[in-house]
Design a protein around this motif. Structure first.
Motif, PDB file in Angstrom:
ATOM      1  N   LEU A  22      -3.451  -9.739   6.827  1.00  0.00           N
ATOM      2  CA  LEU A  22      -4.456  -8.818   6.319  1.00  0.00           C
ATOM      3  C   LEU A  22      -3.804  -7.623   5.620  1.00  0.00           C
ATOM      4  CD1 LEU A  22      -7.579  -8.848   6.481  1.00  0.00           C
ATOM      5  CD2 LEU A  22      -7.381  -7.290   8.423  1.00  0.00           C
ATOM      6  N   ARG A  23      -2.762  -7.085   6.238  1.00  0.00           N
ATOM      7  CA  ARG A  23      -2.061  -5.948   5.624  1.00  0.00           C
ATOM      8  C   ARG A  23      -1.434  -6.351   4.301  1.00  0.00           C
ATOM      9  NH1 ARG A  23      -0.705  -4.670  11.093  1.00  0.00           N
ATOM     10  NH2 ARG A  23       1.241  -5.845  10.947  1.00  0.00           N
ATOM     11  N   PHE A  24      -0.835  -7.539   4.276  1.00  0.00           N
ATOM     12  CA  PHE A  24      -0.226  -8.031   3.027  1.00  0.00           C
ATOM     13  C   PHE A  24      -1.269  -8.149   1.925  1.00  0.00           C
ATOM     14  CE2 PHE A  24      -0.273 -12.307   0.996  1.00  0.00           C
ATOM     15  CZ  PHE A  24       0.491 -11.990  -0.121  1.00  0.00           C
ATOM     16  N   LEU A  25      -2.410  -8.743   2.254  1.00  0.00           N
ATOM     17  CA  LEU A  25      -3.436  -8.965   1.237  1.00  0.00           C
ATOM     18  C   LEU A  25      -4.064  -7.646   0.803  1.00  0.00           C
ATOM     19  CD1 LEU A  25      -4.622 -11.213  -0.375  1.00  0.00           C
ATOM     20  CD2 LEU A  25      -6.211 -11.713   1.488  1.00  0.00           C
ATOM     21  N   TYR A  26      -4.286  -6.747   1.748  1.00  0.00           N
ATOM     22  CA  TYR A  26      -4.835  -5.444   1.416  1.00  0.00           C
ATOM     23  C   TYR A  26      -3.912  -4.712   0.435  1.00  0.00           C
ATOM     24  CZ  TYR A  26      -7.180  -0.943   2.071  1.00  0.00           C
ATOM     25  OH  TYR A  26      -7.871   0.226   1.862  1.00  0.00           O
ATOM     26  N   CYS A  27      -2.611  -4.684   0.733  1.00  0.00           N
ATOM     27  CA  CYS A  27      -1.648  -4.008  -0.145  1.00  0.00           C
ATOM     28  C   CYS A  27      -1.577  -4.678  -1.508  1.00  0.00           C
ATOM     29  CB  CYS A  27      -0.270  -4.006   0.505  1.00  0.00           C
ATOM     30  SG  CYS A  27      -0.143  -2.949   1.958  1.00  0.00           S
ATOM     31  N   THR A  28      -1.614  -6.010  -1.523  1.00  0.00           N
ATOM     32  CA  THR A  28      -1.562  -6.746  -2.788  1.00  0.00           C
ATOM     33  C   THR A  28      -2.737  -6.375  -3.680  1.00  0.00           C
ATOM     34  OG1 THR A  28      -0.359  -8.613  -1.825  1.00  0.00           O
ATOM     35  CG2 THR A  28      -1.626  -9.060  -3.820  1.00  0.00           C
ATOM     36  N   LEU A  29      -3.938  -6.349  -3.118  1.00  0.00           N
ATOM     37  CA  LEU A  29      -5.134  -6.018  -3.898  1.00  0.00           C
ATOM     38  C   LEU A  29      -5.116  -4.569  -4.354  1.00  0.00           C
ATOM     39  CD1 LEU A  29      -7.799  -7.875  -1.731  1.00  0.00           C
ATOM     40  CD2 LEU A  29      -6.927  -8.575  -3.955  1.00  0.00           C
ATOM     41  N   GLU A  30      -4.764  -3.677  -3.452  1.00  0.00           N
ATOM     42  CA  GLU A  30      -4.761  -2.262  -3.791  1.00  0.00           C
ATOM     43  C   GLU A  30      -3.738  -1.949  -4.894  1.00  0.00           C
ATOM     44  OE1 GLU A  30      -5.460   1.568  -1.057  1.00  0.00           O
ATOM     45  OE2 GLU A  30      -3.553   0.553  -0.689  1.00  0.00           O
ATOM     46  N   GLN A  31      -2.565  -2.571  -4.804  1.00  0.00           N
ATOM     47  CA  GLN A  31      -1.516  -2.299  -5.778  1.00  0.00           C
ATOM     48  C   GLN A  31      -1.744  -3.001  -7.108  1.00  0.00           C
ATOM     49  OE1 GLN A  31       2.157  -3.292  -3.777  1.00  0.00           O
ATOM     50  NE2 GLN A  31       1.814  -1.776  -2.155  1.00  0.00           N
ATOM     51  N   SER A  32      -2.663  -3.957  -7.144  1.00  0.00           N
ATOM     52  CA  SER A  32      -2.934  -4.672  -8.394  1.00  0.00           C
ATOM     53  C   SER A  32      -3.589  -3.765  -9.435  1.00  0.00           C
ATOM     54  CB  SER A  32      -3.857  -5.871  -8.131  1.00  0.00           C
ATOM     55  OG  SER A  32      -5.191  -5.437  -7.865  1.00  0.00           O
ATOM     56  N   GLY A  33      -4.287  -2.730  -8.971  1.00  0.00           N
ATOM     57  CA  GLY A  33      -4.955  -1.819  -9.879  1.00  0.00           C
ATOM     58  C   GLY A  33      -6.309  -2.304 -10.370  1.00  0.00           C
ATOM     59  N   ARG A  34      -6.679  -3.534 -10.030  1.00  0.00           N
ATOM     60  CA  ARG A  34      -7.953  -4.069 -10.503  1.00  0.00           C
ATOM     61  C   ARG A  34      -8.886  -4.506  -9.384  1.00  0.00           C
ATOM     62  NH1 ARG A  34      -3.914  -7.888 -11.831  1.00  0.00           N
ATOM     63  NH2 ARG A  34      -4.344 -10.069 -11.295  1.00  0.00           N
ATOM     64  N   TYR A  35      -8.428  -4.400  -8.132  1.00  0.00           N
ATOM     65  CA  TYR A  35      -9.277  -4.757  -6.999  1.00  0.00           C
ATOM     66  C   TYR A  35      -9.282  -3.632  -5.972  1.00  0.00           C
ATOM     67  CZ  TYR A  35      -9.433  -9.490  -8.834  1.00  0.00           C
ATOM     68  OH  TYR A  35      -9.657 -10.570  -9.639  1.00  0.00           O
ATOM     69  N   GLU A  36     -10.443  -3.461  -5.339  1.00  0.00           N
ATOM     70  CA  GLU A  36     -10.613  -2.442  -4.302  1.00  0.00           C
ATOM     71  C   GLU A  36     -10.980  -3.141  -2.991  1.00  0.00           C
ATOM     72  OE1 GLU A  36     -13.581   1.316  -3.263  1.00  0.00           O
ATOM     73  OE2 GLU A  36     -13.564   0.452  -5.278  1.00  0.00           O
ATOM     74  N   PRO A  37     -10.033  -3.269  -2.047  1.00  0.00           N
ATOM     75  CA  PRO A  37     -10.300  -4.015  -0.809  1.00  0.00           C
ATOM     76  C   PRO A  37     -10.917  -3.144   0.279  1.00  0.00           C
ATOM     77  CG  PRO A  37      -7.999  -3.373  -0.889  1.00  0.00           C
ATOM     78  CD  PRO A  37      -8.626  -2.855  -2.161  1.00  0.00           C
ATOM     79  N   GLU A  38     -11.733  -3.760   1.110  1.00  0.00           N
ATOM     80  CA  GLU A  38     -12.258  -3.156   2.324  1.00  0.00           C
ATOM     81  C   GLU A  38     -12.229  -4.213   3.426  1.00  0.00           C
ATOM     82  OE1 GLU A  38     -16.109  -1.491   1.673  1.00  0.00           O
ATOM     83  OE2 GLU A  38     -15.403  -0.021   0.193  1.00  0.00           O
ATOM     84  N   GLY A 200       2.751 -13.099   2.363  1.00  0.00           N
ATOM     85  CA  GLY A 200       3.925 -12.468   1.786  1.00  0.00           C
ATOM     86  C   GLY A 200       4.649 -11.609   2.809  1.00  0.00           C
ATOM     87  N   VAL A 201       5.930 -11.413   2.603  1.00  0.00           N
ATOM     88  CA  VAL A 201       6.756 -10.624   3.504  1.00  0.00           C
ATOM     89  C   VAL A 201       7.322  -9.430   2.743  1.00  0.00           C
ATOM     90  CG1 VAL A 201       8.816 -10.623   4.969  1.00  0.00           C
ATOM     91  CG2 VAL A 201       7.359 -12.644   4.878  1.00  0.00           C
ATOM     92  N   ASP A 202       7.326  -8.290   3.380  1.00  0.00           N
ATOM     93  CA  ASP A 202       7.913  -7.083   2.791  1.00  0.00           C
ATOM     94  C   ASP A 202       9.430  -7.210   2.881  1.00  0.00           C
ATOM     95  OD1 ASP A 202       8.814  -4.582   2.084  1.00  0.00           O
ATOM     96  OD2 ASP A 202       7.312  -3.490   3.240  1.00  0.00           O
ATOM     97  N   THR A 203      10.037  -7.673   1.811  1.00  0.00           N
ATOM     98  CA  THR A 203      11.479  -7.934   1.820  1.00  0.00           C
ATOM     99  C   THR A 203      12.315  -6.657   1.739  1.00  0.00           C
ATOM    100  OG1 THR A 203      11.344  -8.356  -0.565  1.00  0.00           O
ATOM    101  CG2 THR A 203      11.285 -10.269   0.904  1.00  0.00           C
ATOM    102  N   ASP A 204      11.658  -5.521   1.506  1.00  0.00           N
ATOM    103  CA  ASP A 204      12.371  -4.241   1.598  1.00  0.00           C
ATOM    104  C   ASP A 204      12.438  -3.776   3.050  1.00  0.00           C
ATOM    105  OD1 ASP A 204      12.822  -4.016  -1.162  1.00  0.00           O
ATOM    106  OD2 ASP A 204      10.824  -3.155  -1.476  1.00  0.00           O
ATOM    107  N   LEU A 205      11.352  -3.973   3.788  1.00  0.00           N
ATOM    108  CA  LEU A 205      11.333  -3.605   5.208  1.00  0.00           C
ATOM    109  C   LEU A 205      12.150  -4.594   6.028  1.00  0.00           C
ATOM    110  CD1 LEU A 205      10.216  -1.927   7.591  1.00  0.00           C
ATOM    111  CD2 LEU A 205       8.203  -3.432   7.568  1.00  0.00           C
ATOM    112  N   PHE A 206      11.864  -5.877   5.847  1.00  0.00           N
ATOM    113  CA  PHE A 206      12.603  -6.920   6.583  1.00  0.00           C
ATOM    114  C   PHE A 206      13.780  -7.368   5.715  1.00  0.00           C
ATOM    115  CE2 PHE A 206       8.238  -7.094   8.185  1.00  0.00           C
ATOM    116  CZ  PHE A 206       8.478  -6.947   9.544  1.00  0.00           C
TER     117      PHE A 206
END
Length: 419
Positions: A22-38, A200-206
């Protein structure tokens, strides 16, 4: 103008693999600039406070509510249900939830199993289902273990839940499967509308360690869940302790195992060697991955095992049972080892190979990191979802939607407005 996406989940606690997805998908949508997730969570507990509970007369005069609750640094909506003690009631539409979901441009379910999609039966918006597994393999351990009452109840509920599961799979405009294992399970029902879509995995964190490793073996899981089969891991570790003059400690990260498993730990003489650290998140979890010698998972069934991806991103070789989804990620002999489910000796042998061959650990860890960077990074995994959303919103419309439910039988049809 940004399109609104409702991310609907059945994970009320918002921890574990589903929360990671859920966190991965939320971040993906928010960072896309064209989707607003809730985020919207669905009532899953018999004692859900937003629900009408048959065993709590004080709730009888109130319809199920939709509450605003905090989750990390944002808020999410939580939707209650009529008669929360009855499992199949949780899959039924209710009017206030229908009205909420109808306000989004697209609905994305992020759920462990498909039946939850049935709550959106009256929605005239594109509906996508992301699922980790299907009902029967998810419940198999419950059907075979635990108290007699629990086993009987599980065996009664599974056929009913599978009925909702088939309806849900047919309702969804697109089914996004966590792994090849998941895709194979749903494809006979949905055909070519299933698409492989991993977390997806945060490859900067992990990320891999740049310094010396710690002296421990790592496992991350919900250890109270019988599917994780922590007993198998403890028995394999005890066997190795007899074989080898010295063995690193075993770190268990996650909710603690059952009381019986903790008793078994003591009876196996592992009390001083196995450390139960409880749940860990963020930088603390990433550091524990980074400093481990390697990662082990002993489950009976996994849709994929997102923790495996986190371990590989951290440069760790992986030993896991061949319990479904992990075979989509772990390449035998290249990034780790796959052993038969329930086989103590095979699991112990694979762990021993990594304990005694540091060059093999380094080689497998590097190969695992490369595989995650190529196929499972945020960017690579997120593109699958964004492309599918763009396609559905551009080309698809749902034209055969039923009108809102009618009738007075609340318990049957799940109607109700928020109080």
């Amino acid at each position: 103008m940004k399109k609104r996406v409702g991310l609907v989940t059945n994970e009320a606690s918002l921890v574990g693999g589903l929360a990671t997805m859920l966190r991965f998908l939320y971040c993906t949508l928010e960072q896309s600039g064209r989707y607003e997730p809730e985020v919207i969570s669905l009532g899953t507990s018999a004692s859900d406070r937003a629900s009408l509970q048959l065993r709590a007369p004080s709730t009888w005069n109130n319809a199920p509510r939709i509450e605003n609750l905090p989750w990390h640094d944002l808020m999410f909506r939580h939707a209650g249900v009529w008669a929360s003690e009855i499992e199949f009631q949780r899959y039924k539409p209710r009017r206030n939830l229908t009205e909420l979901l109808q306000g989004y441009d697209l609905i994305q379910f992020v759920v462990g199993c498909p039946p939850w999609v049935c709550v959106a039966e009256n929605i005239s918006r594109p509906i996508l289902l992301w699922t980790a597994t299907t009902t029967r393999p998810d419940r198999e351990s419950q059907m075979r273990t635990g108290s007699l009452a629990r086993r009987v109840w599980s065996n009664l509920m599974v056929p009913i839940t599978e009925h909702y599961e088939r309806r849900a799979l047919k309702m969804a405009d697109s089914v996004l499967a966590l792994s090849e294992y998941t895709r194979a399970a749903v494809e006979p029902i949905v055909g070519d509308k299933v698409l492989l879509a991993s977390c997806g995995v945060d490859t900067d964190l992990f990320r891999p360690s740049r310094g010396p490793k710690g002296d421990y073996i790592l496992c991350v899981a919900r250890f109270w869940d019988p599917r994780k089969n922590v007993q198998l891991l403890l028995e394999a570790y005890a066997l190795l302790k007899q074989r080898l003059p010295r063995i690193p400690d075993l770190y268990l990260i996650g909710d603690p195992p059952s009381a019986q498993s903790q008793q078994d730990l003591q009876s196996l003489g592992l009390g001083e060697n196995v450390r139960m650290l409880g749940p860990r998140q963020g930088d603390e979890l990433a550091q524990l991955y980074r400093d481990a010698q390697f990662f082990v998972l002993s489950s009976n069934e996994e849709g994929l095992g997102i923790v495996i991806l986190e371990a590989m991103a951290s440069g760790l070789p992986v030993v896991t049972t061949a319990c479904g989804g992990p075979a989509s990620v772990v390449k035998e002999g290249e990034t780790g080892f796959l052993t038969p489910t329930g086989d103590v000796a095979a699991l112990a042998d694979a762990i021993e190979k990594l304990l005694t061959q540091p060059e093999l650990r380094a080689r497998m860890g590097a190969a695992g990191r490369k595989r995650v960077e190529t196929q499972f990074s945020f960017a690579a995994a997120g593109k699958v979802f964004l492309d599918k959303y763009d396609e559905l919103l551009r080309n698809s419309s749902r034209s055969n939607i039923q009108g809102p439910p009618t009738g007075d039988d609340r318990l049957s049809n799940g109607e109700g407005y928020a109080a």
